[in-house]
Enzyme design. Structure first.
Site, PDB file in Angstrom:
ATOM      1  N   LYS A 119       6.860  16.212 -13.395  1.00  0.00           N
ATOM      2  CA  LYS A 119       6.845  14.744 -13.435  1.00  0.00           C
ATOM      3  C   LYS A 119       5.409  14.241 -13.570  1.00  0.00           C
ATOM      4  O   LYS A 119       4.457  15.007 -13.377  1.00  0.00           O
ATOM      5  CB  LYS A 119       7.528  14.168 -12.190  1.00  0.00           C
TER       6      LYS A 119
ATOM      7  N   ARG B 244      13.483   8.935   2.057  1.00  0.00           N
ATOM      8  CA  ARG B 244      13.223   8.344   0.737  1.00  0.00           C
ATOM      9  C   ARG B 244      14.541   8.208  -0.021  1.00  0.00           C
ATOM     10  O   ARG B 244      15.092   7.114  -0.080  1.00  0.00           O
ATOM     11  CB  ARG B 244      12.211   9.219  -0.012  1.00  0.00           C
TER      12      ARG B 244
ATOM     13  N   HIS C 239      14.236  17.425   0.638  1.00  0.00           N
ATOM     14  CA  HIS C 239      12.783  17.396   0.389  1.00  0.00           C
ATOM     15  C   HIS C 239      12.030  17.279   1.708  1.00  0.00           C
ATOM     16  O   HIS C 239      12.423  16.515   2.590  1.00  0.00           O
ATOM     17  CB  HIS C 239      12.453  16.207  -0.527  1.00  0.00           C
TER      18      HIS C 239
ATOM     19  N   ARG D   4      11.101  24.518  -5.737  1.00  0.00           N
ATOM     20  CA  ARG D   4      10.740  23.347  -6.557  1.00  0.00           C
ATOM     21  C   ARG D   4       9.250  23.031  -6.435  1.00  0.00           C
ATOM     22  O   ARG D   4       8.859  21.976  -5.970  1.00  0.00           O
ATOM     23  CB  ARG D   4      11.534  22.157  -6.013  1.00  0.00           C
TER      24      ARG D   4
ATOM     25  N   TYR E 233     -22.898  -2.554 -12.576  1.00  0.00           N
ATOM     26  CA  TYR E 233     -22.439  -3.829 -12.002  1.00  0.00           C
ATOM     27  C   TYR E 233     -22.892  -3.985 -10.565  1.00  0.00           C
ATOM     28  O   TYR E 233     -22.840  -3.025  -9.776  1.00  0.00           O
ATOM     29  CB  TYR E 233     -20.908  -3.889 -12.016  1.00  0.00           C
TER      30      TYR E 233
ATOM     31  N   CYS F 148     -17.781   2.076 -13.913  1.00  0.00           N
ATOM     32  CA  CYS F 148     -17.260   0.997 -14.755  1.00  0.00           C
ATOM     33  C   CYS F 148     -15.898   1.393 -15.309  1.00  0.00           C
ATOM     34  O   CYS F 148     -15.417   2.505 -15.081  1.00  0.00           O
ATOM     35  CB  CYS F 148     -18.219   0.733 -15.918  1.00  0.00           C
ATOM     36  N   MET F 149     -15.293   0.496 -16.082  1.00  0.00           N
ATOM     37  CA  MET F 149     -13.975   0.803 -16.642  1.00  0.00           C
ATOM     38  C   MET F 149     -14.011   2.014 -17.582  1.00  0.00           C
ATOM     39  O   MET F 149     -13.133   2.872 -17.564  1.00  0.00           O
ATOM     40  CB  MET F 149     -13.437  -0.416 -17.403  1.00  0.00           C
ATOM     41  N   ASP F 150     -15.069   2.072 -18.391  1.00  0.00           N
ATOM     42  CA  ASP F 150     -15.124   3.092 -19.445  1.00  0.00           C
ATOM     43  C   ASP F 150     -16.310   4.044 -19.322  1.00  0.00           C
ATOM     44  O   ASP F 150     -16.428   4.967 -20.128  1.00  0.00           O
ATOM     45  CB  ASP F 150     -15.239   2.415 -20.827  1.00  0.00           C
TER      46      ASP F 150
HETATM   47  C1  LIG Z   1      11.785  15.836  -5.266  1.00  0.00           C
HETATM   48  C2  LIG Z   1      10.532  16.617  -5.382  1.00  0.00           C
HETATM   49  N1  LIG Z   1      10.591  17.943  -5.406  1.00  0.00           N
HETATM   50  C3  LIG Z   1       9.482  18.695  -5.513  1.00  0.00           C
HETATM   51  C4  LIG Z   1       8.229  18.126  -5.604  1.00  0.00           C
HETATM   52  C5  LIG Z   1       7.014  19.006  -5.700  1.00  0.00           C
HETATM   53  O1  LIG Z   1       6.195  18.859  -4.586  1.00  0.00           O
HETATM   54  P1  LIG Z   1       4.767  19.580  -4.548  1.00  0.00           P
HETATM   55  O2  LIG Z   1       3.993  19.001  -5.669  1.00  0.00           O
HETATM   56  O3  LIG Z   1       4.217  19.206  -3.217  1.00  0.00           O
HETATM   57  O4  LIG Z   1       5.035  21.033  -4.716  1.00  0.00           O
HETATM   58  C6  LIG Z   1       8.124  16.738  -5.566  1.00  0.00           C
HETATM   59  C7  LIG Z   1       6.796  16.117  -5.622  1.00  0.00           C
HETATM   60  O5  LIG Z   1       6.439  15.191  -5.007  1.00  0.00           O
HETATM   61  C8  LIG Z   1       9.301  15.966  -5.457  1.00  0.00           C
HETATM   62  O6  LIG Z   1       9.251  14.625  -5.414  1.00  0.00           O
END
Ligand SMILES: Cc1ncc(COP(=O)(O)O)c(C=O)c1O
Length: 359
Positions: A30, A126, A155, A211, A251, A298-300
């Site tokens: 992700k 969550r 999780h 995961r 700045y 700065c921004m850039d």
């Molecule tokens: C649902 C879920 N699984 C697994 C992970 C992976 O976690 P990590 O990057 O701490 O290994 C995340 C990351 O936040 C997550 O949101």
């Protein structure tokens, strides 16, 4: 430019496999693979044996499908993109019985069956079916004919700290639920709760799938050993100048030279993810030496003080994250200086920064 070392990714995946005895891996890609570029990273990790990918949103999964990736993709936080889930053959994580009903109805309409993983909240607070009702709700969900429940997951909220009491409670709740479901004749092909910290430190949480995210990229928790950071952030100087003592830089004139100085301007700024809290605090590496950030980010651009660094030229590489000679700057170092975590440092690296991949 962000340079991503594919060999480091392979090495880190090797650590996952070694720790878990080669169990099934969902690679968490992700947020553009934590800033490393999701498509290239995903393709590489699949080639190295990852079976499944995990993303936060359906839009991220679609980009992977459009790049030709065909493996199962878990979508962690979807609620609204029902049609796309079917069109792109994605696997939503279901954490609410009403969503299960919606998906089942849509699958019935399309005369198909949709694979899902169910998520239970064992303490993260969550998303997830509430532990108290999970058993009854999963019994109901498992009777929905157009859903194929492929996994049960949860999780951790703090598997990355030394005190594992709460994490152990979470595992116990998760495995307790699995046991109760077994009694009710409900079995899962995949069980997964372990993020990177749990992969590394909690074998009892490995189940039959893990995961990991951050550890694939070479980070985990303070003091972790054996991982290789995969990303280096580099730039070049666009201007060098000699300035007199008393010259204000950037700045707000928060930096005023206290001697005759050489100042270099480097074309990377907070819009590229170089945090503004690094103003007068950050350092970069040039010719194997540390050059302090002079004045505000700065921004850039940033300005760095190169007065003490020999032989700097426009060809000199500027390393913001990574190694140069004997020196190194990690995402952990930057996180410490900016009051955040390496996850945020890496995922903040902006889209203007080109990604290149090295073997
Ligand atoms: C649902 C879920 N699984 C697994 C992970 C992976 O976690 P990590 O990057 O701490 O290994 C995340 C990351 O936040 C997550 O949101």
């Amino acid at each position: 430019m962000a340079e991503i070392d594919l060999k480091a990714l392979s090495h880190n995946l090797g650590v996952v496999k070694k720790k878990t005895g080669n169990t099934n891996v969902i690679a968490v890609v992700k947020a553009d693979a934590y800033g490393h570029g999701a498509i290239s990273v995903a393709k590489h990790l699949i080639q190295k044996g990852v079976s499944t990918l995990g993303v936060a949103f359906t839009s991220e999964a679609i980009l992977l499908r459009e790049a030709g990736i065909t493996c199962p993709i878990l979508v962690f936080f979807d609620r609204n993109s029902t049609v796309e889930l079917f069109n792109y053959k994605l696997t939503p994580v279901v954490f609410d019985i009403n969503r299960a009903r919606e998906l089942s109805r849509e699958a019935y309409k399309q005369n198909t069956v949709i694979p899902v993983h169910l998520k239970v909240d064992t303490g993260m607070g969550r998303v997830g079916l509430t532990l108290n009702n999970a058993l009854q709700e999963i019994v109901k969900i498992s009777s929905m004919k157009n859903l194929r429940i492929e996994g049960l997951m949860s999780h951790f909220s703090e598997a990355d700290i030394q005190d594992k009491d709460f994490a152990h409670q979470q595992v116990a709740s998760f495995l307790g639920l699995v046991k109760s479901l077994k009694k009710a004749q409900i079995h899962f092909k995949h069980l997964h709760i372990a993020n990177s910290a749990a992969v590394l430190t909690m074998p009892e949480a490995h189940c039959n799938m893990v995961r990991p995210g951050i550890m694939l990229y070479g980070y985990a928790f303070p003091g972790v050993k054996g991982l290789k950071p995969a990303l280096s952030l580099k730039s070049r100087i666009v201007l060098m100048k000699k300035v007199a003592k008393g010259t204000p830089i950037s700045y707000g004139r928060t930096f005023i030279t206290n001697r005759r100085s050489s100042i270099a301007t480097v074309p990377i700024g907070y819009a590229d993810g170089y945090n503004r809290h690094l103003s007068n605090k950050g350092e970069v590496l040039i010719n194997g030496h540390r050059a302090p950030v002079a004045g505000r980010v700065c921004m850039d651009t940033i300005m760095v003080d190169i007065t003490n660094i020999p032989s700097v030229s426009y060809e000199s590489e500027v390393v913001l994250i990574g190694r140069q000679g004997r020196e190194k700057i990690t995402a952990d170092d930057i996180a410490d200086k900016t009051g955040t975590i390496p996850y945020e440092v890496l995922t903040s690296i902006g889209q203007r920064v080109s990604r290149i991949y090295t073997k």
